[in-house]
Design an enzyme around this catalytic site. Structure first.
Site, PDB file in Angstrom:
ATOM      1  CE  LYS A  29      -4.398  -1.870   1.428  1.00 22.87           C
ATOM      2  NZ  LYS A  29      -5.491  -1.901   2.424  1.00 22.87           N
ATOM      3  NE  ARG A  65      -7.483  -8.762   0.577  1.00 22.90           N
ATOM      4  CZ  ARG A  65      -7.154  -8.022  -0.492  1.00 22.90           C
ATOM      5  NH1 ARG A  65      -6.171  -7.127  -0.393  1.00 22.90           N
ATOM      6  NH2 ARG A  65      -7.783  -8.185  -1.640  1.00 22.90           N
TER       7      ARG A  65
END
Length: 303
Positions: A225, A265
């Site tokens: 991210k 995740r």
């Protein structure tokens, strides 16, 4: 709260003695880090099986990108992308999570063998989602995304991001329970990167203990991210490409595991699978014996 109590168990899913690893299969042409790589059923199923071989405990299948500026696909297209992949992986014995904001996709995925519904809107995008999940008795991930709480994908502005995310997740979990989803089947996700700036994401990671006070297993989804790009930026401020953030992702996975996350995740599984196992071994050395004897064979004749 102890690490083990913070990690928790999700009814209806397998139990692991450490932080679980959720591998990502994006059946999309436009996801932010791997769009188009697995954009057909055969390739997507193979990729999911490869992730399991590399150490994934469950696989999250999604057919709709949630990257900033992404256009939503229609229902028929999402079903076309997702259902065959869910069915193919479930047929191979994989524990499958479906990443969707649509009740119809959740229902058909569960019927095809999925075990978990991962809704980044926390049930806000489709009013039929919570009744559908409740009727199926399925486990459900409630993610924080202030955009949906505010009626759109808005930029998050916080005075105290940790307290506000905890409070807003608590309120959303209460609404999910009121809609009929069993409390022991709820997972919470702080929504790193969703209506949050890098400093917000880092603050949430620094205070995972506060998120554990919600009393539900915690999913941490930091993989590749933007905040990691911010941390790893070169002297001119240019972040590395998303696919060059996997080592940093594994570092976050180790931190999350150490602080009681139920699962992480990730796109690249192998390094994170190693990271969570090391974190568990360190945890065992801390809790199994004061002299660092955990894991040693017992002395001969000991019982």
């Amino acid at each position: 709260m102890s690490i083990e109590r913070g990690r928790g168990r999700v009814a209806g899913l397998p139990t692991w003695d450490r932080c679980a690893v959720m591998g990502v299969v994006n059946v999309t042409p436009d996801s932010f880090s791997d769009g188009g790589h697995w954009f057909n059923t055969t390739a997507a199923v193979k990729h999911g099986l490869d992730l399991v071989a590399e150490g994934a405990d469950l696989v999250d299948v999604g057919g709709e990108s949630t990257r900033p500026g992404a256009t939503r696909v229609d229902e028929a297209e999402e079903l076309k992308r997702v259902i065959p992949v869910v069915r193919g992986l479930a047929a191979e014995g994989v524990t499958v999570s479906v990443d969707t904001m649509r009740a119809s996709v959740a229902e058909q995925s569960l019927a095809a063998g999925a075990a978990l519904v991962n809704d980044v809107s926390g049930g806000l995008a489709d009013p039929a989602m919570l009744p559908a999940v409740a009727a199926a008795g399925a486990p459900f991930v409630v993610m924080h995304w202030r955009g949906f709480l505010a009626g759109g994908n808005v930029k998050g502005v916080y005075e105290d991001v940790v307290s506000e995310v905890v409070d807003e997740l608590h309120a959303r979990v209460e609404a999910v329970i009121e809609a009929g989803v069993a409390a022991d089947r709820i997972v919470v996700d702080p929504g790193l990167g969703f209506s949050k700036d890098p400093e917000h994401d880092l603050a949430l990671l620094a205070h995972l203990d506060r998120l554990n006070t919600l009393g539900h297993p915690l999913l941490v989804a930091a993989s590749r991210k933007r905040f990691l790009g911010h941390v790893l930026a070169d002297p001119k401020g240019a972040p590395p490409p998303a696919r060059e953030r996997d080592a940093a992702t594994a570092a976050v996975s180790a931190i999350a595991a150490q602080h009681g996350a139920w699962a992480v995740r990730v796109h690249e599984v192998r390094a994170t699978a190693d990271a969570v196992r090391v974190a568990r071994a360190v945890e065992g050395a801390r809790t199994d014996g004061p002299s660092g004897t955990a894991g040693r064979p017992a002395a001969e004749g000991a019982r």
